[in-house]
Motif scaffolding. Structure first.
Motif, PDB file in Angstrom:
ATOM      1  N   THR A  87       0.798  -0.974  -0.023  1.00 52.44           N
ATOM      2  CA  THR A  87      -0.146  -0.133  -0.064  1.00 52.44           C
ATOM      3  C   THR A  87       1.027   0.949   0.018  1.00 52.44           C
ATOM      4  O   THR A  87       2.543   0.619   0.178  1.00 52.44           O
ATOM      5  N   GLU A  88       0.265   2.464  -0.088  1.00 49.21           N
ATOM      6  CA  GLU A  88       1.144   3.812   0.113  1.00 49.21           C
ATOM      7  C   GLU A  88       1.860   3.342   1.947  1.00 49.21           C
ATOM      8  O   GLU A  88       3.116   4.481   1.158  1.00 49.21           O
ATOM      9  N   THR A  89       2.023   2.955   2.653  1.00 47.09           N
ATOM     10  CA  THR A  89       1.662   3.461   3.416  1.00 47.09           C
ATOM     11  C   THR A  89       3.101   2.373   3.873  1.00 47.09           C
ATOM     12  O   THR A  89       4.020   2.294   4.114  1.00 47.09           O
ATOM     13  N   GLY A  90       2.852   0.951   2.919  1.00 41.37           N
ATOM     14  CA  GLY A  90       3.637   0.417   2.787  1.00 41.37           C
ATOM     15  C   GLY A  90       5.219   0.283   1.802  1.00 41.37           C
ATOM     16  O   GLY A  90       6.062   0.193   2.288  1.00 41.37           O
ATOM     17  N   TRP A  91       4.955   1.555   1.113  1.00 38.80           N
ATOM     18  CA  TRP A  91       5.825   1.799   0.486  1.00 38.80           C
ATOM     19  C   TRP A  91       6.450   2.768   1.072  1.00 38.80           C
ATOM     20  O   TRP A  91       8.136   3.017   1.252  1.00 38.80           O
ATOM     21  N   ILE A  92       5.737   3.436   2.196  1.00 32.30           N
ATOM     22  CA  ILE A  92       7.186   4.068   3.275  1.00 32.30           C
ATOM     23  C   ILE A  92       7.582   3.490   4.478  1.00 32.30           C
ATOM     24  O   ILE A  92       8.477   4.007   4.154  1.00 32.30           O
ATOM     25  N   ALA A  93       6.985   2.478   4.542  1.00 31.74           N
ATOM     26  CA  ALA A  93       7.817   1.362   5.110  1.00 31.74           C
ATOM     27  C   ALA A  93       8.791   1.400   4.220  1.00 31.74           C
ATOM     28  O   ALA A  93      10.055   0.953   5.105  1.00 31.74           O
ATOM     29  N   HIS A  94       8.786   0.855   3.066  1.00 33.20           N
ATOM     30  CA  HIS A  94       9.734   0.037   2.370  1.00 33.20           C
ATOM     31  C   HIS A  94      10.730   1.072   2.323  1.00 33.20           C
ATOM     32  O   HIS A  94      12.221   0.164   2.685  1.00 33.20           O
ATOM     33  N   ARG A  95      10.575   2.164   2.127  1.00 33.86           N
ATOM     34  CA  ARG A  95      11.672   3.623   2.153  1.00 33.86           C
ATOM     35  C   ARG A  95      12.570   3.585   3.179  1.00 33.86           C
ATOM     36  O   ARG A  95      13.538   3.594   3.495  1.00 33.86           O
ATOM     37  N   ALA A  96      11.728   3.352   4.728  1.00 33.70           N
ATOM     38  CA  ALA A  96      12.429   3.331   5.679  1.00 33.70           C
ATOM     39  C   ALA A  96      13.480   2.797   5.722  1.00 33.70           C
ATOM     40  O   ALA A  96      14.270   2.503   6.691  1.00 33.70           O
ATOM     41  N   VAL A  97      12.561   0.923   5.566  1.00 32.29           N
ATOM     42  CA  VAL A  97      14.014   0.004   5.919  1.00 32.29           C
ATOM     43  C   VAL A  97      15.176   0.549   5.451  1.00 32.29           C
ATOM     44  O   VAL A  97      15.817   0.228   5.335  1.00 32.29           O
ATOM     45  N   LYS A  98      14.659   0.400   3.530  1.00 35.79           N
ATOM     46  CA  LYS A  98      16.215   0.565   3.310  1.00 35.79           C
ATOM     47  C   LYS A  98      17.530   2.000   3.607  1.00 35.79           C
ATOM     48  O   LYS A  98      18.077   1.828   3.505  1.00 35.79           O
ATOM     49  N   SER A  99      16.289   2.939   3.972  1.00 38.42           N
ATOM     50  CA  SER A  99      17.337   4.026   4.442  1.00 38.42           C
ATOM     51  C   SER A  99      17.810   3.418   5.241  1.00 38.42           C
ATOM     52  O   SER A  99      19.194   3.972   5.705  1.00 38.42           O
ATOM     53  N   ALA A 100      17.162   2.682   6.311  1.00 42.99           N
ATOM     54  CA  ALA A 100      17.883   2.351   7.663  1.00 42.99           C
ATOM     55  C   ALA A 100      18.881   1.236   7.622  1.00 42.99           C
ATOM     56  O   ALA A 100      19.846   1.508   8.081  1.00 42.99           O
TER      57      ALA A 100
END
Length: 105
Positions: A87-100
């Motif tokens: 979902t859009e929220t999932g994409w935000i979480a994906h980007r946060a995990v990749k950034s971390a």
């Protein structure tokens, strides 16, 4: 030896789905996770699930997917055979995990 924690499986699922463009069939997603993270899976992860014979890590990843649907990170099934999708929220979480990940590398 322990099973890979659900949180880790969920992180792998977020990363994998994002790298696949946000969507993929269950089989394709699990195959990509196995290819990328297989060496990190434990011996117990590869044992069959007593209830249905499915490999434990695959079964546990599917259960984690259900939790992530309830959390709004993945889209629910509308009909049998629908792909797993962010979902859009999932994409935000994906980007946060990749950034971390980049920050800890």
């Amino acid at each position: 030896m322990q099973l890979t924690p659900h949180e880790v499986l969920g992180r792998w699922l977020l990363i994998t789905l994002g790298e696949m463009g946000g969507t993929g069939s269950k089989q394709a997603v699990l195959r990509r996770i196995r290819e990328r993270y297989g060496p990190q899976l434990t011996e117990m992860d590869h044992l069959p699930q007593p209830s249905n014979g499915e490999v434990k890590w695959e079964n546990r990843t599917a259960w984690q997917r259900n939790r992530m649907v309830k959390a709004g990170l993945l889209k629910p099934y509308e009909r049998h055979g629908d792909p797993w999708a962010l979902t859009e929220t999932g994409w935000i979480a994906h980007r946060a995990v990749k950034s971390a990940q980049r920050g800890s590398a």
